[in-house]
Scaffold this active site. Structure first.
Site, PDB file in Angstrom:
ATOM      1  N   LYS A  61     -39.696  -5.968  26.085  1.00  0.00           N
ATOM      2  CA  LYS A  61     -39.912  -4.785  26.945  1.00  0.00           C
ATOM      3  C   LYS A  61     -40.533  -5.176  28.275  1.00  0.00           C
ATOM      4  O   LYS A  61     -40.429  -4.433  29.257  1.00  0.00           O
ATOM      5  CB  LYS A  61     -40.737  -3.733  26.216  1.00  0.00           C
ATOM      6  CG  LYS A  61     -42.103  -4.196  25.725  1.00  0.00           C
ATOM      7  CD  LYS A  61     -43.187  -4.178  26.777  1.00  0.00           C
ATOM      8  CE  LYS A  61     -44.452  -4.816  26.261  1.00  0.00           C
ATOM      9  NZ  LYS A  61     -45.533  -4.873  27.263  1.00  0.00           N
ATOM     10  N   THR A  73     -45.297   0.656  28.905  1.00  0.00           N
ATOM     11  CA  THR A  73     -45.259  -0.361  29.953  1.00  0.00           C
ATOM     12  C   THR A  73     -44.409   0.073  31.138  1.00  0.00           C
ATOM     13  O   THR A  73     -44.661  -0.336  32.273  1.00  0.00           O
ATOM     14  CB  THR A  73     -44.711  -1.682  29.380  1.00  0.00           C
ATOM     15  OG1 THR A  73     -45.420  -1.996  28.171  1.00  0.00           O
ATOM     16  CG2 THR A  73     -44.885  -2.821  30.345  1.00  0.00           C
TER      17      THR A  73
END
Length: 310
Positions: free
Chosen positions: A162, A219
């Site tokens: 990610k 994130t």
């Protein structure tokens, strides 16, 4: 249980704070501290590594030379890929200490929010359920919910991959492409992460959980993310060197992207979004060119029968 945390950066400090909140005896070690590594690992029940990926191999070698009790549970909280071996950090720990239980800790955990006492959740994963439960009990509290699963590789890859996507999303926001574009990017990035992760051995469901989708959402939606900041800075016309100089801490997604492309080429995995991030980081395209390349790809159904393709 006696806990030793390797790494005194933001993530290591946040985890140290969570354990101490629960009354767990903690020793925190860093390369620049006064505590020696030998003293730090002596008689610890749980050894947690929160050091950056670049420091993992060297630290593992030093602990091998010092010796570690086979009863010590090793927890890897590092998100990255090793440039030399293309392996995940937990794999490096396991190769060095095959007798020790290995646990991976990963989730949507922005260190600053944890340090501020805001509620959060994470995953501790291990093939040894009792080891995962021991680590869960160290960190779980009324402000930090800890789940367990039996897929450490998928849990680790979700948290690692990610970071590449967060760079792409930072570019999207830096170019002010809008909410539609960002939503489409994150949505199309998820099957790319799943495709890579399952090919490498992770379980599909793991990538739709906290350490996959959950971590990606955190994130990709917060300026607290260093990887997001990298993409945003590049979109503002800064060089990668300029962006990295101003970061407080390590943006693991930069190294991960370069290693991922070597893995994808070796394994013949389709990674169109990650490929454009790689080209951008290595000065092969501008942020605008990367967007055009993704938008101009061949049109196709949203879902393919052959999920190895995209």
């Amino acid at each position: 249980m006696n806990l030793t945390v390797l790494g005194a950066g933001a993530w290591g400090s946040a985890l140290t704070g969570l354990a101490r909140f629960n009354g767990c005896p903690v020793q925190a070690w860093s390369r620049h501290g006064e505590l020696t590594l030998g003293a730090a690992i002596d008689r610890c029940d749980v050894l947690l590594s929160a050091i950056s990926m670049g420091g993992v191999p060297e630290t593992v070698r030093k602990i091998q030379a010092l010796g570690l009790s086979p009863h010590t549970v090793i927890v890897s909280a590092t998100k990255g890929l090793d440039a030399a071996t293309l392996q995940t950090p937990s794999h490096i720990w396991h190769d060095a200490f095959p007798q020790n239980p290995i646990v991976v800790l990963s989730g949507p955990n922005l260190a600053k929010e944890i340090e501020d006492g805001l509620p959060g959740a994470t995953v501790v994963a291990s093939v040894q359920a009792t080891a995962a439960q021991r680590v869960r009990d160290v960190f779980a509290s009324d402000r930090f919910r800890v789940y367990t699963n039996a897929d450490p590789l998928g849990t680790e890859l979700g948290g690692t991959l990610k970071n590449v996507i967060a760079i792409a999303v930072g570019v999207c926001d830096g170019l002010k492409l809008g909410t539609n574009a960002k939503s489409a990017l994150i949505t199309r990035a998820l099957p790319e992460v799943v495709r890579i992760g399952t090919h490498l051995g992770g379980q599909r469901d793991t990538f739709y959980g906290l350490s996959g989708l959950g971590d990606m959402l955190a994130t990709c939606s917060s300026a607290l993310s260093r990887n997001y900041q990298v993409g945003y800075g590049l979109a503002q016309g800064k060089t990668l060197h300029q962006v990295m100089e101003n970061l407080q801490g390590t943006a693991e997604g930069v190294n991960t992207t370069n290693v991922l492309m070597r893995l994808a080429e070796r394994e013949q995995i389709s990674v169109p979004i990650s490929a454009q991030v790689y080209r951008l980081l290595n000065g092969l395209v501008t942020p605008q060119d990367g967007v055009v390349a993704l938008m101009d790809r061949e049109l196709k159904p949203e879902w393919w029968a052959d999920e190895a393709k995209d």
